[in-house]
Design a protein around this motif. Structure first.
Motif, PDB file in Angstrom:
ATOM      1  N   ILE A 184      15.099  67.032 -51.415  1.00 42.82           N
ATOM      2  CA  ILE A 184      14.925  66.160 -52.573  1.00 42.82           C
ATOM      3  C   ILE A 184      13.627  65.366 -52.379  1.00 42.82           C
ATOM      4  CG2 ILE A 184      15.908  64.232 -53.870  1.00 42.82           C
ATOM      5  CD1 ILE A 184      17.810  66.427 -54.114  1.00 42.82           C
ATOM      6  N   GLY A 185      12.810  65.291 -53.410  1.00 37.47           N
ATOM      7  CA  GLY A 185      11.652  64.415 -53.398  1.00 37.47           C
ATOM      8  C   GLY A 185      10.524  64.835 -52.490  1.00 37.47           C
ATOM      9  N   LEU A 186      10.333  66.118 -52.244  1.00 35.28           N
ATOM     10  CA  LEU A 186       9.256  66.548 -51.367  1.00 35.28           C
ATOM     11  C   LEU A 186       8.107  67.191 -52.128  1.00 35.28           C
ATOM     12  CD1 LEU A 186      11.286  67.921 -48.335  1.00 35.28           C
ATOM     13  CD2 LEU A 186      10.151  65.720 -48.590  1.00 35.28           C
ATOM     14  N   GLY A 187       7.930  66.803 -53.370  1.00 37.45           N
ATOM     15  CA  GLY A 187       6.755  67.247 -54.104  1.00 37.45           C
ATOM     16  C   GLY A 187       6.909  68.518 -54.901  1.00 37.45           C
ATOM     17  N   LYS A 188       8.142  69.023 -55.042  1.00 34.94           N
ATOM     18  CA  LYS A 188       8.314  70.263 -55.805  1.00 34.94           C
ATOM     19  C   LYS A 188       7.893  70.062 -57.261  1.00 34.94           C
ATOM     20  CE  LYS A 188      12.629  70.654 -54.551  1.00 34.94           C
ATOM     21  NZ  LYS A 188      12.718  69.541 -53.617  1.00 34.94           N
ATOM     22  N   THR A 189       8.174  68.905 -57.811  1.00 35.21           N
ATOM     23  CA  THR A 189       7.783  68.625 -59.192  1.00 35.21           C
ATOM     24  C   THR A 189       6.270  68.730 -59.342  1.00 35.21           C
ATOM     25  OG1 THR A 189       9.677  67.138 -59.427  1.00 35.21           O
ATOM     26  CG2 THR A 189       7.904  66.911 -61.047  1.00 35.21           C
ATOM     27  N   VAL A 190       5.543  68.097 -58.445  1.00 35.95           N
ATOM     28  CA  VAL A 190       4.078  68.119 -58.509  1.00 35.95           C
ATOM     29  C   VAL A 190       3.554  69.528 -58.266  1.00 35.95           C
ATOM     30  CG1 VAL A 190       1.965  67.194 -57.486  1.00 35.95           C
ATOM     31  CG2 VAL A 190       3.907  65.687 -57.902  1.00 35.95           C
ATOM     32  N   GLN A 191       4.213  70.305 -57.399  1.00 36.40           N
ATOM     33  CA  GLN A 191       3.795  71.686 -57.171  1.00 36.40           C
ATOM     34  C   GLN A 191       3.905  72.507 -58.458  1.00 36.40           C
ATOM     35  OE1 GLN A 191       6.187  73.215 -54.004  1.00 36.40           O
ATOM     36  NE2 GLN A 191       5.019  72.182 -52.405  1.00 36.40           N
ATOM     37  N   VAL A 192       5.014  72.352 -59.164  1.00 32.77           N
ATOM     38  CA  VAL A 192       5.208  73.104 -60.403  1.00 32.77           C
ATOM     39  C   VAL A 192       4.194  72.651 -61.455  1.00 32.77           C
ATOM     40  CG1 VAL A 192       6.810  73.514 -62.319  1.00 32.77           C
ATOM     41  CG2 VAL A 192       7.627  73.620 -59.962  1.00 32.77           C
ATOM     42  N   ILE A 193       3.981  71.348 -61.564  1.00 36.69           N
ATOM     43  CA  ILE A 193       3.006  70.826 -62.527  1.00 36.69           C
ATOM     44  C   ILE A 193       1.610  71.351 -62.194  1.00 36.69           C
ATOM     45  CG2 ILE A 193       1.859  68.715 -63.330  1.00 36.69           C
ATOM     46  CD1 ILE A 193       4.636  67.339 -63.017  1.00 36.69           C
ATOM     47  N   SER A 194       1.257  71.365 -60.928  1.00 33.30           N
ATOM     48  CA  SER A 194      -0.057  71.884 -60.512  1.00 33.30           C
ATOM     49  C   SER A 194      -0.203  73.355 -60.864  1.00 33.30           C
ATOM     50  CB  SER A 194      -0.247  71.707 -59.004  1.00 33.30           C
ATOM     51  OG  SER A 194      -0.221  70.359 -58.651  1.00 33.30           O
ATOM     52  N   ARG A 241       6.942  61.950 -67.265  1.00 34.77           N
ATOM     53  CA  ARG A 241       6.060  60.934 -66.677  1.00 34.77           C
ATOM     54  C   ARG A 241       5.126  61.568 -65.637  1.00 34.77           C
ATOM     55  NH1 ARG A 241       9.472  57.357 -66.424  1.00 34.77           N
ATOM     56  NH2 ARG A 241      10.565  57.990 -64.541  1.00 34.77           N
ATOM     57  N   GLU A 242       5.656  62.478 -64.813  1.00 39.98           N
ATOM     58  CA  GLU A 242       4.823  63.127 -63.799  1.00 39.98           C
ATOM     59  C   GLU A 242       3.767  64.033 -64.426  1.00 39.98           C
ATOM     60  OE1 GLU A 242       5.041  62.278 -60.451  1.00 39.98           O
ATOM     61  OE2 GLU A 242       6.372  60.793 -61.326  1.00 39.98           O
ATOM     62  N   PHE A 243       4.096  64.724 -65.505  1.00 45.41           N
ATOM     63  CA  PHE A 243       3.088  65.515 -66.221  1.00 45.41           C
ATOM     64  C   PHE A 243       1.971  64.606 -66.713  1.00 45.41           C
ATOM     65  CE2 PHE A 243       5.884  69.230 -66.584  1.00 45.41           C
ATOM     66  CZ  PHE A 243       4.957  70.254 -66.533  1.00 45.41           C
ATOM     67  N   GLY A 244       2.325  63.442 -67.253  1.00 47.79           N
ATOM     68  CA  GLY A 244       1.318  62.498 -67.731  1.00 47.79           C
ATOM     69  C   GLY A 244       0.391  62.031 -66.630  1.00 47.79           C
ATOM     70  N   LYS A 245       0.922  61.867 -65.426  1.00 39.22           N
ATOM     71  CA  LYS A 245       0.115  61.418 -64.288  1.00 39.22           C
ATOM     72  C   LYS A 245      -0.766  62.523 -63.731  1.00 39.22           C
ATOM     73  CE  LYS A 245       3.524  58.548 -62.141  1.00 39.22           C
ATOM     74  NZ  LYS A 245       4.235  58.292 -60.883  1.00 39.22           N
ATOM     75  N   PHE A 246      -0.178  63.712 -63.526  1.00 38.03           N
ATOM     76  CA  PHE A 246      -0.857  64.746 -62.761  1.00 38.03           C
ATOM     77  C   PHE A 246      -1.489  65.858 -63.590  1.00 38.03           C
ATOM     78  CE2 PHE A 246       2.242  62.915 -59.790  1.00 38.03           C
ATOM     79  CZ  PHE A 246       1.370  62.534 -58.783  1.00 38.03           C
ATOM     80  N   ALA A 247      -1.106  65.994 -64.847  1.00 34.45           N
ATOM     81  CA  ALA A 247      -1.692  67.037 -65.699  1.00 34.45           C
ATOM     82  C   ALA A 247      -1.728  66.568 -67.149  1.00 34.45           C
ATOM     83  CB  ALA A 247      -0.908  68.335 -65.567  1.00 34.45           C
ATOM     84  N   PRO A 248      -2.487  65.514 -67.412  1.00 35.77           N
ATOM     85  CA  PRO A 248      -2.507  64.970 -68.780  1.00 35.77           C
ATOM     86  C   PRO A 248      -3.083  65.924 -69.817  1.00 35.77           C
ATOM     87  CG  PRO A 248      -4.152  63.884 -67.404  1.00 35.77           C
ATOM     88  CD  PRO A 248      -3.336  64.764 -66.503  1.00 35.77           C
ATOM     89  N   SER A 249      -3.758  66.990 -69.375  1.00 33.38           N
ATOM     90  CA  SER A 249      -4.307  67.950 -70.335  1.00 33.38           C
ATOM     91  C   SER A 249      -3.239  68.878 -70.898  1.00 33.38           C
ATOM     92  CB  SER A 249      -5.419  68.773 -69.686  1.00 33.38           C
ATOM     93  OG  SER A 249      -4.866  69.589 -68.665  1.00 33.38           O
ATOM     94  N   ALA A 258      -0.786  73.647 -64.616  1.00 37.57           N
ATOM     95  CA  ALA A 258      -2.157  73.231 -64.949  1.00 37.57           C
ATOM     96  C   ALA A 258      -3.148  74.325 -64.552  1.00 37.57           C
ATOM     97  CB  ALA A 258      -2.488  71.915 -64.255  1.00 37.57           C
ATOM     98  N   HIS A 259      -2.932  74.920 -63.389  1.00 38.40           N
ATOM     99  CA  HIS A 259      -3.795  76.021 -62.930  1.00 38.40           C
ATOM    100  C   HIS A 259      -3.701  77.218 -63.882  1.00 38.40           C
ATOM    101  CE1 HIS A 259      -5.758  78.880 -60.268  1.00 38.40           C
ATOM    102  NE2 HIS A 259      -4.719  79.683 -60.435  1.00 38.40           N
ATOM    103  N   LEU A 260      -2.483  77.555 -64.298  1.00 39.72           N
ATOM    104  CA  LEU A 260      -2.316  78.680 -65.221  1.00 39.72           C
ATOM    105  C   LEU A 260      -3.038  78.431 -66.538  1.00 39.72           C
ATOM    106  CD1 LEU A 260       1.428  79.613 -64.611  1.00 39.72           C
ATOM    107  CD2 LEU A 260      -0.606  80.891 -63.890  1.00 39.72           C
ATOM    108  N   LYS A 261      -2.961  77.189 -67.031  1.00 38.65           N
ATOM    109  CA  LYS A 261      -3.662  76.872 -68.285  1.00 38.65           C
ATOM    110  C   LYS A 261      -5.171  77.045 -68.101  1.00 38.65           C
ATOM    111  CE  LYS A 261      -4.338  73.551 -71.944  1.00 38.65           C
ATOM    112  NZ  LYS A 261      -3.925  72.298 -72.572  1.00 38.65           N
ATOM    113  N   GLU A 262      -5.700  76.551 -66.982  1.00 39.95           N
ATOM    114  CA  GLU A 262      -7.134  76.694 -66.712  1.00 39.95           C
ATOM    115  C   GLU A 262      -7.529  78.164 -66.572  1.00 39.95           C
ATOM    116  OE1 GLU A 262      -8.131  74.363 -63.313  1.00 39.95           O
ATOM    117  OE2 GLU A 262      -7.651  72.477 -64.309  1.00 39.95           O
ATOM    118  N   SER A 263      -6.568  79.001 -66.165  1.00 40.63           N
ATOM    119  CA  SER A 263      -6.822  80.435 -65.996  1.00 40.63           C
ATOM    120  C   SER A 263      -6.615  81.218 -67.289  1.00 40.63           C
ATOM    121  CB  SER A 263      -5.906  81.008 -64.916  1.00 40.63           C
ATOM    122  OG  SER A 263      -6.124  80.358 -63.701  1.00 40.63           O
ATOM    123  N   GLY A 264      -6.302  80.514 -68.382  1.00 40.47           N
ATOM    124  CA  GLY A 264      -6.139  81.173 -69.671  1.00 40.47           C
ATOM    125  C   GLY A 264      -4.710  81.470 -70.067  1.00 40.47           C
TER     126      GLY A 264
END
Length: 135
Positions: A16-26, A70-78, A29-35
């Motif tokens: 619990i709470g070891l950054g899985k949310t941020v990993q998925v958000i990242s 909230r985490e999407f807003g912080k780490f991937a606002p695009s 965001a990477h997939l969007k940048e890749s098209g």
């Protein structure tokens, strides 16, 4: 990141709470940048808690959903993020609004909902199956 890109789950699922949310958000965001702009679906789990000996559902899984937003807003606002959560009378309007937005210039990238909604009412399941999710 490469683990996620090659289909591996993000970390230990029991942790619990070891950054899985941020990993998925990242990753999204990477997939969007890749098209690969989506749409992508995130189904947040019902949180269990120990009550004496038995386990019970957390009836406030909306707080888990709100944390993801909230985490999407912080780490991937695009990324444009929408939620699918509400009362039974409200959901038909949400469904129509979300489908309309997909066809417009206000297209969203990510939809977040709860496990209860995704697996519950047949109309909710039909709505989620209707969308062509990016995988």
């Amino acid at each position: 990141m490469s683990r996620l890109l090659h289909g591996a789950p993000p970390g230990n699922n029991r942790s619990i709470g070891l950054g899985k949310t941020v990993q998925v958000i990242s990753l999204l965001a990477h997939l969007k940048e890749s098209g690969k702009k989506g749409p992508h679906l995130i189904i947040v789990p019902c949180v269990y808690f120990r009550s004496g000996i038995s386990l019970a559902y957390d009836l406030h899984s909306s707080s888990t959903l709100e944390n993801w937003v909230r985490e999407f807003g912080k780490f991937a606002p695009s990324l444009s993020v929408q939620t699918y959560y509400g009362g039974k009378d409200e959901r038909p309007f949400l469904r129509q609004g979300l489908l309309d937005a997909l066809k417009s210039e206000h297209r969203w990238d990510v939809l977040i909902t709860t496990y209860n909604l995704a697996s519950g009412d047949p109309l909710d399941r039909k709505f989620l199956r209707k969308i062509e999710w990016e995988v």
